[in-house]
Design a protein around this motif. Sequence first.
Motif, mmCIF file in Angstrom:
data_model
loop_
_atom_site.group_PDB
_atom_site.id
_atom_site.type_symbol
_atom_site.label_atom_id
_atom_site.label_comp_id
_atom_site.label_asym_id
_atom_site.label_seq_id
_atom_site.Cartn_x
_atom_site.Cartn_y
_atom_site.Cartn_z
ATOM 1 N N MET A 75 0.847 -1.192 0.000
ATOM 2 C CA MET A 75 0.000 0.000 0.000
ATOM 3 C C MET A 75 0.883 1.244 0.000
ATOM 4 N N PRO A 76 0.376 2.371 -0.536
ATOM 5 C CA PRO A 76 1.173 3.603 -0.521
ATOM 6 C C PRO A 76 1.356 4.116 0.900
ATOM 7 N N LYS A 77 2.469 4.806 1.138
ATOM 8 C CA LYS A 77 2.784 5.281 2.482
ATOM 9 C C LYS A 77 1.825 6.395 2.897
ATOM 10 N N PRO A 78 1.126 6.236 4.046
ATOM 11 C CA PRO A 78 0.241 7.295 4.541
ATOM 12 C C PRO A 78 1.008 8.321 5.361
ATOM 13 N N ILE A 79 0.562 9.573 5.260
ATOM 14 C CA ILE A 79 1.148 10.658 6.048
ATOM 15 C C ILE A 79 -0.012 11.464 6.624
ATOM 16 N N GLY A 80 -0.134 11.454 7.946
ATOM 17 C CA GLY A 80 -1.242 12.167 8.571
ATOM 18 C C GLY A 80 -1.550 11.593 9.932
ATOM 19 N N GLU A 81 -2.741 11.836 10.433
ATOM 20 C CA GLU A 81 -3.095 11.354 11.766
ATOM 21 C C GLU A 81 -4.590 11.087 11.853
ATOM 22 N N VAL A 82 -4.968 10.258 12.826
ATOM 23 C CA VAL A 82 -6.366 9.966 13.111
ATOM 24 C C VAL A 82 -6.548 10.017 14.621
ATOM 25 N N ASN A 83 -7.695 10.568 15.065
ATOM 26 C CA ASN A 83 -7.976 10.732 16.481
ATOM 27 C C ASN A 83 -9.283 10.036 16.832
ATOM 28 N N PHE A 84 -9.245 9.318 17.960
ATOM 29 C CA PHE A 84 -10.432 8.608 18.426
ATOM 30 C C PHE A 84 -10.736 8.991 19.871
ATOM 31 N N ASN A 85 -12.029 8.992 20.209
ATOM 32 C CA ASN A 85 -12.475 9.152 21.592
ATOM 33 C C ASN A 85 -13.488 8.064 21.888
ATOM 34 N N LEU A 86 -13.302 7.375 23.005
ATOM 35 C CA LEU A 86 -14.174 6.269 23.393
ATOM 36 C C LEU A 86 -14.735 6.538 24.779
ATOM 37 N N ALA A 87 -16.054 6.396 24.905
ATOM 38 C CA ALA A 87 -16.717 6.546 26.205
ATOM 39 C C ALA A 87 -17.568 5.311 26.469
ATOM 40 N N GLY A 88 -17.452 4.758 27.664
ATOM 41 C CA GLY A 88 -18.248 3.604 28.053
ATOM 42 C C GLY A 88 -17.734 2.284 27.524
ATOM 43 N N GLY A 89 -16.520 2.242 27.034
ATOM 44 C CA GLY A 89 -15.980 1.011 26.459
ATOM 45 C C GLY A 89 -15.747 -0.078 27.484
ATOM 46 N N ASN A 90 -15.174 0.275 28.623
ATOM 47 C CA ASN A 90 -14.898 -0.737 29.644
ATOM 48 C C ASN A 90 -16.192 -1.282 30.240
ATOM 49 N N ALA A 91 -17.192 -0.408 30.448
ATOM 50 C CA ALA A 91 -18.466 -0.877 30.999
ATOM 51 C C ALA A 91 -19.131 -1.854 30.042
ATOM 52 N N LEU A 92 -19.082 -1.561 28.742
ATOM 53 C CA LEU A 92 -19.670 -2.480 27.763
ATOM 54 C C LEU A 92 -18.917 -3.804 27.753
ATOM 55 N N LEU A 93 -17.589 -3.742 27.852
ATOM 56 C CA LEU A 93 -16.797 -4.977 27.857
ATOM 57 C C LEU A 93 -17.124 -5.817 29.090
ATOM 58 N N ASP A 94 -17.298 -5.177 30.250
ATOM 59 C CA ASP A 94 -17.657 -5.917 31.459
ATOM 60 C C ASP A 94 -18.994 -6.636 31.291
ATOM 61 N N LYS A 95 -19.968 -5.980 30.663
ATOM 62 C CA LYS A 95 -21.286 -6.587 30.476
ATOM 63 C C LYS A 95 -21.229 -7.744 29.477
ATOM 64 N N LEU A 96 -20.409 -7.611 28.456
ATOM 65 C CA LEU A 96 -20.275 -8.693 27.490
ATOM 66 C C LEU A 96 -19.622 -9.917 28.122
ATOM 67 N N VAL A 97 -18.678 -9.672 29.021
ATOM 68 C CA VAL A 97 -18.056 -10.790 29.748
ATOM 69 C C VAL A 97 -19.086 -11.442 30.666
ATOM 70 N N ALA A 98 -19.865 -10.644 31.390
ATOM 71 C CA ALA A 98 -20.870 -11.184 32.303
ATOM 72 C C ALA A 98 -21.935 -11.984 31.558
ATOM 73 N N MET A 99 -22.226 -11.596 30.348
ATOM 74 C CA MET A 99 -23.222 -12.308 29.537
ATOM 75 C C MET A 99 -22.658 -13.572 28.903
ATOM 76 N N GLY A 100 -21.335 -13.751 28.963
ATOM 77 C CA GLY A 100 -20.703 -14.919 28.358
ATOM 78 C C GLY A 100 -20.448 -14.767 26.872
ATOM 79 N N MET A 101 -20.612 -13.556 26.345
ATOM 80 C CA MET A 101 -20.395 -13.343 24.911
ATOM 81 C C MET A 101 -18.922 -13.135 24.586
ATOM 82 N N VAL A 102 -18.140 -12.657 25.566
ATOM 83 C CA VAL A 102 -16.698 -12.446 25.375
ATOM 84 C C VAL A 102 -15.970 -13.162 26.510
ATOM 85 N N PRO A 103 -15.060 -14.092 26.220
ATOM 86 C CA PRO A 103 -14.284 -14.766 27.280
ATOM 87 C C PRO A 103 -13.414 -13.774 28.043
ATOM 88 N N GLN A 104 -13.136 -14.086 29.283
ATOM 89 C CA GLN A 104 -12.374 -13.186 30.138
ATOM 90 C C GLN A 104 -10.987 -12.914 29.574
#
Length: 511
Positions: free
Chosen positions: A439-468
Amino acid sequence: MRRFSSTPFAIAIPATFMAHMAWADLTPAEVWGDWQQYLEGMGYTVTATQSSDGDVLTVSGITFSMEIPDNQGAMTMEIGTIEFEQLGDGTVAVNLPDSMPMSVDMNPAAGQGAPVKMSMTQTQSGHSMIASGSPDQIISTYAADTMGIVMNQMVVEGTTMGDEAMQMNMLASNVNNVTTMTGQGETRGYDQRGSASSVTYDMVVAPPDEPAKINMQGQMQSVAYNSTGTVPNTMTNASDMSAMIAAGFDVKGSFTYENGTTAIAVEDPQNGEMAFDTSSAGGTLGVEMGKDGLSYVAEQTNSKLSAKVANLPFPVDLSMAKTAFNLAMPVTPSDDPQDFAFGLTLGNFVMSDMIWGIFDPTAQLPRDPATLALDLTGQAKMFIDFLNPDTAAAIANQTPGELQALSMNNLTIDVAGARLDGTGAFNFDNTDMTTFPGMPKPIGEVNFNLAGGNALLDKLVAMGMVPQDQAMGARMMMGLFAVAGETPDTMSSKIEFTEEGQVFANGQRIQ
């Protein structure tokens, strides 16, 4: 890559000009002669018999025909008889028949598909068309109580499909249309605006040698459309969109409606019956095509879907407050970068509790409306004219273009209590395909913001959908590429790609 097919556009041209073309302040013979000359310039073969009686020119046995590209057969439209009448106020009345038969004979070359013959009839009632203005600016006003299309017969590989196997009926009510045509040189400009109080459609499809049968009925209210642009007068093949654009073809148009419904019933003795009901509070579709590219814009509001599927003990109910899609892309080769865009929005998506209960029976996940939105723009170089049927085949053997720049103006994923937002922009060095192999060399940047990610991951683990252990790996990755925000369970990440080929995550070099 499948190339763009303009056959539907080519087939539609005769009906459009039948309904809307006439020239004011001309004799009936000049009106018909100009019409005939235009269609022949677009690649149609026009045959007819003429007779005159005072101010009335009667043209009978009118037939338009055109070969369908790629040895796919031919299209023929038989209009019957049209009277062109010179009126005393300097306008011309075009008296159209109540029904006009159309036929399509698709007989592809060996190995390219099954031969198909279709016969249809365009109908109209309470209709009139008056042309006014001058030869330099013609205004054609058309109105009809009803206008429709009926499928009479379809023959597939020599087998006639009866009404139980194939039906198609479409009817528009209270149709009004005003078309302004300008110029009669190499190109003609036009402005077309129309409306219908309602459009209904009814279809039955039962494919040969298949047990399933599909019934579809629908309606739209308060339909409106408009289109403007330039079309060439000197084309010899209306199906060659590349040549048409080079000759000056440049159009844009939109279609809107206020509300609509569709009901689909599938009768399948092998897999069981299914039924789908959809509705929306309105929508719009916009299309542009010309030398600057091809673009589509579509949007629906308050869309709903209800489905009943065999062997599923409950109905499937979905809704979205907004559904939107846009695509813009170049269509002609150029040494200079050309703009492109892509966007998708699924706003306030809601599922019924019965569907949620399949994977979340204890209601651990928030069931707030979900949203997915993506907005991309950029620039690319096109190497191949993929609208040209003579060069489109080369796409399989070479790169059709190269990416020059890409901007992610917005990314939003808001679901089950977690929200991810992102923006970014990159330029691409196509002379360097080794720093990031393939692929051609990229030059630049990308920014992300995540809210509530850990809480969602905890619920998915509790539901058995994601292994610990997988959840732990995900948290380690977030710790590597993200930093904690100012409020609980928030994170941000800044990924940079430098001119030297280095990659940084939040200021830490990772490559």
